[in-house]
Design a protein around this motif. Structure first.
Motif, PDB file in Angstrom:
ATOM      1  N   HIS A 140      16.185  14.212 -25.530  1.00 41.09           N
ATOM      2  CA  HIS A 140      15.054  13.297 -25.748  1.00 41.09           C
ATOM      3  C   HIS A 140      13.797  13.785 -25.025  1.00 41.09           C
ATOM      4  CE1 HIS A 140      16.955  10.033 -27.955  1.00 41.09           C
ATOM      5  NE2 HIS A 140      18.002  10.090 -27.149  1.00 41.09           N
ATOM      6  N   PHE A 141      13.969  14.186 -23.775  1.00 46.64           N
ATOM      7  CA  PHE A 141      12.837  14.626 -22.945  1.00 46.64           C
ATOM      8  C   PHE A 141      12.154  15.844 -23.569  1.00 46.64           C
ATOM      9  CE2 PHE A 141      11.375  17.176 -19.205  1.00 46.64           C
ATOM     10  CZ  PHE A 141      10.502  16.272 -18.625  1.00 46.64           C
ATOM     11  N   SER A 142      12.956  16.821 -23.970  1.00 52.73           N
ATOM     12  CA  SER A 142      12.384  18.057 -24.522  1.00 52.73           C
ATOM     13  C   SER A 142      11.628  17.771 -25.812  1.00 52.73           C
ATOM     14  CB  SER A 142      13.494  19.084 -24.802  1.00 52.73           C
ATOM     15  OG  SER A 142      14.239  19.306 -23.646  1.00 52.73           O
ATOM     16  N   ASN A 143      12.182  16.898 -26.632  1.00 55.17           N
ATOM     17  CA  ASN A 143      11.487  16.591 -27.885  1.00 55.17           C
ATOM     18  C   ASN A 143      10.148  15.902 -27.626  1.00 55.17           C
ATOM     19  OD1 ASN A 143      12.916  17.818 -29.897  1.00 55.17           O
ATOM     20  ND2 ASN A 143      14.389  16.142 -30.114  1.00 55.17           N
ATOM     21  N   SER A 176       5.296   8.943 -17.959  1.00 61.18           N
ATOM     22  CA  SER A 176       6.228   8.039 -18.647  1.00 61.18           C
ATOM     23  C   SER A 176       7.440   8.797 -19.207  1.00 61.18           C
ATOM     24  CB  SER A 176       5.521   7.289 -19.777  1.00 61.18           C
ATOM     25  OG  SER A 176       5.041   8.216 -20.714  1.00 61.18           O
ATOM     26  N   ALA A 177       7.295  10.115 -19.406  1.00 62.76           N
ATOM     27  CA  ALA A 177       8.410  10.900 -19.977  1.00 62.76           C
ATOM     28  C   ALA A 177       9.624  10.909 -19.049  1.00 62.76           C
ATOM     29  CB  ALA A 177       7.949  12.336 -20.253  1.00 62.76           C
ATOM     30  N   SER A 187       0.767   5.378 -17.675  1.00 63.04           N
ATOM     31  CA  SER A 187      -0.332   6.078 -18.336  1.00 63.04           C
ATOM     32  C   SER A 187      -0.791   7.353 -17.641  1.00 63.04           C
ATOM     33  CB  SER A 187      -1.517   5.134 -18.489  1.00 63.04           C
ATOM     34  OG  SER A 187      -1.826   4.590 -17.216  1.00 63.04           O
ATOM     35  N   GLY A 188      -0.239   7.633 -16.437  1.00 62.86           N
ATOM     36  CA  GLY A 188      -0.699   8.831 -15.719  1.00 62.86           C
ATOM     37  C   GLY A 188      -0.052  10.105 -16.229  1.00 62.86           C
ATOM     38  N   LYS A 189      -0.596  11.237 -15.759  1.00 60.73           N
ATOM     39  CA  LYS A 189      -0.053  12.554 -16.119  1.00 60.73           C
ATOM     40  C   LYS A 189       0.115  13.381 -14.862  1.00 60.73           C
ATOM     41  CE  LYS A 189      -1.823  13.569 -20.698  1.00 60.73           C
ATOM     42  NZ  LYS A 189      -2.666  14.396 -21.510  1.00 60.73           N
ATOM     43  N   LEU A 190       1.094  14.291 -14.858  1.00 57.92           N
ATOM     44  CA  LEU A 190       1.238  15.226 -13.744  1.00 57.92           C
ATOM     45  C   LEU A 190       0.172  16.310 -13.879  1.00 57.92           C
ATOM     46  CD1 LEU A 190       5.114  15.760 -13.565  1.00 57.92           C
ATOM     47  CD2 LEU A 190       3.666  14.267 -12.171  1.00 57.92           C
ATOM     48  N   PRO A 191      -0.147  17.006 -12.765  1.00 56.34           N
ATOM     49  CA  PRO A 191      -1.133  18.092 -12.876  1.00 56.34           C
ATOM     50  C   PRO A 191      -0.763  19.091 -13.978  1.00 56.34           C
ATOM     51  CG  PRO A 191      -0.605  17.669 -10.563  1.00 56.34           C
ATOM     52  CD  PRO A 191       0.309  16.798 -11.369  1.00 56.34           C
ATOM     53  N   ARG A 199       0.831  -1.218   0.000  1.00 55.85           N
ATOM     54  CA  ARG A 199       0.000   0.000   0.000  1.00 55.85           C
ATOM     55  C   ARG A 199       0.863   1.264   0.000  1.00 55.85           C
ATOM     56  NH1 ARG A 199      -5.292  -1.100   2.481  1.00 55.85           N
ATOM     57  NH2 ARG A 199      -5.212   0.969   3.362  1.00 55.85           N
ATOM     58  N   HIS A 200       2.068   1.128  -0.532  1.00 53.05           N
ATOM     59  CA  HIS A 200       2.965   2.278  -0.500  1.00 53.05           C
ATOM     60  C   HIS A 200       2.515   3.342  -1.523  1.00 53.05           C
ATOM     61  CE1 HIS A 200       6.580   4.697  -0.460  1.00 53.05           C
ATOM     62  NE2 HIS A 200       6.932   4.060   0.649  1.00 53.05           N
ATOM     63  N   PRO A 201       2.547   4.634  -1.140  1.00 50.58           N
ATOM     64  CA  PRO A 201       2.114   5.687  -2.074  1.00 50.58           C
ATOM     65  C   PRO A 201       2.870   5.681  -3.402  1.00 50.58           C
ATOM     66  CG  PRO A 201       2.457   6.610   0.118  1.00 50.58           C
ATOM     67  CD  PRO A 201       2.898   5.172   0.188  1.00 50.58           C
ATOM     68  N   LEU A 202       4.127   5.210  -3.398  1.00 51.07           N
ATOM     69  CA  LEU A 202       4.882   5.201  -4.661  1.00 51.07           C
ATOM     70  C   LEU A 202       4.302   4.223  -5.676  1.00 51.07           C
ATOM     71  CD1 LEU A 202       8.512   5.536  -3.314  1.00 51.07           C
ATOM     72  CD2 LEU A 202       7.489   6.997  -5.079  1.00 51.07           C
ATOM     73  N   LEU A 203       3.420   3.330  -5.215  1.00 57.66           N
ATOM     74  CA  LEU A 203       2.808   2.386  -6.164  1.00 57.66           C
ATOM     75  C   LEU A 203       1.669   3.040  -6.946  1.00 57.66           C
ATOM     76  CD1 LEU A 203       2.674  -0.803  -3.893  1.00 57.66           C
ATOM     77  CD2 LEU A 203       4.381  -0.219  -5.616  1.00 57.66           C
ATOM     78  N   THR A 204       1.150   4.139  -6.397  1.00 54.52           N
ATOM     79  CA  THR A 204      -0.005   4.760  -7.066  1.00 54.52           C
ATOM     80  C   THR A 204       0.186   6.240  -7.406  1.00 54.52           C
ATOM     81  OG1 THR A 204      -0.918   5.050  -4.843  1.00 54.52           O
ATOM     82  CG2 THR A 204      -1.781   3.206  -6.143  1.00 54.52           C
ATOM     83  N   GLU A 205       1.303   6.806  -6.965  1.00 50.00           N
ATOM     84  CA  GLU A 205       1.574   8.222  -7.272  1.00 50.00           C
ATOM     85  C   GLU A 205       2.952   8.348  -7.903  1.00 50.00           C
ATOM     86  OE1 GLU A 205      -0.459  10.644  -6.960  1.00 50.00           O
ATOM     87  OE2 GLU A 205      -1.630  10.523  -5.116  1.00 50.00           O
ATOM     88  N   ASN A 206       3.092   9.263  -8.847  1.00 50.41           N
ATOM     89  CA  ASN A 206       4.407   9.537  -9.412  1.00 50.41           C
ATOM     90  C   ASN A 206       5.256  10.284  -8.369  1.00 50.41           C
ATOM     91  OD1 ASN A 206       6.140  11.775 -10.963  1.00 50.41           O
ATOM     92  ND2 ASN A 206       6.000   9.943 -12.242  1.00 50.41           N
TER      93      ASN A 206
END
Ligand code: A3P
Length: 320
Positions: free
Chosen positions: A165-168, A282-283, A272-276, A91-98
């Motif tokens: 890579h990240f910026s592109n 995934s980036a 598959s998640g996104k930051l606010p 139930r660790h938060p890192l399993l469900t939150e970035n």
């Protein structure tokens, strides 16, 4: 989360656009402030956090040069410092939150351009906060409080490749990709988020020599090579060393496994998640290896970056 409305003044906006400006790597421009290049979004955050952020002695601030393993260090520090709260590994938060949600960035997440002031009083102590700001731009309270600073950096050749890579990936649809040559020219001139890279490292290094007890320097490559050793050192530095019982129960390995590239990058939230702010989680996970520059840079590029690094770090006691 937000307490009161706070408009960024017209004065601040005018100030940002009065600074020397260059085209950025993604959508925002880069502005030269105190010798460092900060994006427009970052500038809003900087001016707000310089005015309003009050560090307290128990705060832990993770400072990184961009693409130097911030995501990894955030996960490790959260798992380490908050371990007494999350004893059930299922139930660790890192399993469900970035990790970027669990350890917010001062100038990108906490003080944003949303024109409201954050309420930080509810964050559990010690508060874990990150930043890419150069030393000279830190809020005074961070410089003068007794808070602890963890500083992470990386071989600039891998930082550059990772950033390119990240910026592109982040560039708006329709604006095409940025060529390796264009990006390389900017990076060498220091024109990237919180660049010049070398000045960023040197700024913190020089300050850390004055207050060695409050700063912990770590290179991505060292962490990859001996993660258990450095996690134990980090725990000592942060005042939460592993007890003999924890050592017997394999807590160090458990944290390293939880925060490993393979584990984090394969979680649904990070696939598959996104930051606010809209960036896909995934980036932040690409290869997670040392030395990918060998697959991307020409021999001339390697020579040029290495010579800038040698020249800039010469005499500082820092080496690559
Ligand atoms: P690469 O692009 O070389 O793969 P940051 O988090 O500062 O933005 O840095 C991102 C870099 O750290 C990327 O490097 C990414 O793959 C790598 N990374 C992310 N999570 C990691 C982890 N848990 N362990 C090791 N490296 C990780």
């Amino acid at each position: 989360r937000y307490l009161q409305e706070k408009e960024l003044s017209q004065e601040d906006k005018d100030f940002i656009f009065s600074l020397p400006t260059e085209k950025g790597w993604v959508a925002d421009g880069l502005h030269k402030y105190h010798g460092f290049w900060l994006s427009t979004k970052q500038m809003h955050g900087v001016l707000a956090c310089q005015k309003h952020f009050q560090a307290v002695d128990s705060d832990i601030v993770l400072v990184t040069t961009v693409k130097s393993g911030t995501t990894w260090l955030k996960a490790l520090m959260f798992a380490l410092v908050k371990r007494a709260h999350y004893l059930d590994p299922q139930r660790h938060p890192l399993l469900t939150e970035n990790p970027h949600v669990l350890v917010p960035c001062l100038e990108f997440d906490v003080y944003t351009d949303k024109q409201v002031l954050p309420d930080l009083s509810s964050l559990s102590r010690p508060r874990l906060i990150s930043t890419h700001l150069p030393y000279v731009c830190l809020p005074d309270s961070v410089k003068h409080s007794g808070c602890k600073v963890v500083y992470a950096w990386r071989d600039p050749k891998d930082v550059f490749v990772s950033l390119w890579h990240f910026s592109n990936k982040l560039r708006p649809v329709g604006s095409g990709t940025m060529s390796l040559d264009e990006a390389f020219d900017k990076f060498c001139r220091g024109v990237n988020t919180s660049g010049p890279f070398w000045d960023h490292v040197l700024g913190f290094w020089k300050e850390s020599l004055k207050r060695p007890e409050s700063a912990f320097f770590i290179k991505y490559e060292e962490m990859k090579e001996e993660p258990a050793l450095h996690l134990r050192r980090l725990a000592e530095f942060l005042g939460c060393p592993f007890s003999p019982e924890e050592e017997t129960h394999g807590v160090v390995d458990g944290i390293l496994r939880l925060c490993s590239f393979d584990n984090l990058s394969n979680l649904v939230v990070n696939k598959s998640g996104k930051l606010p702010a809209g960036i896909e989680n995934s980036a932040f996970f690409r290869k997670g290896e040392v030395g990918d520059w060998m697959n991307n840079l020409t021999p001339e590029m390697v020579k040029k970056l290495d010579s800038i690094t040698q020249e800039k770090l010469h005499g500082s006691g820092l080496k690559f």
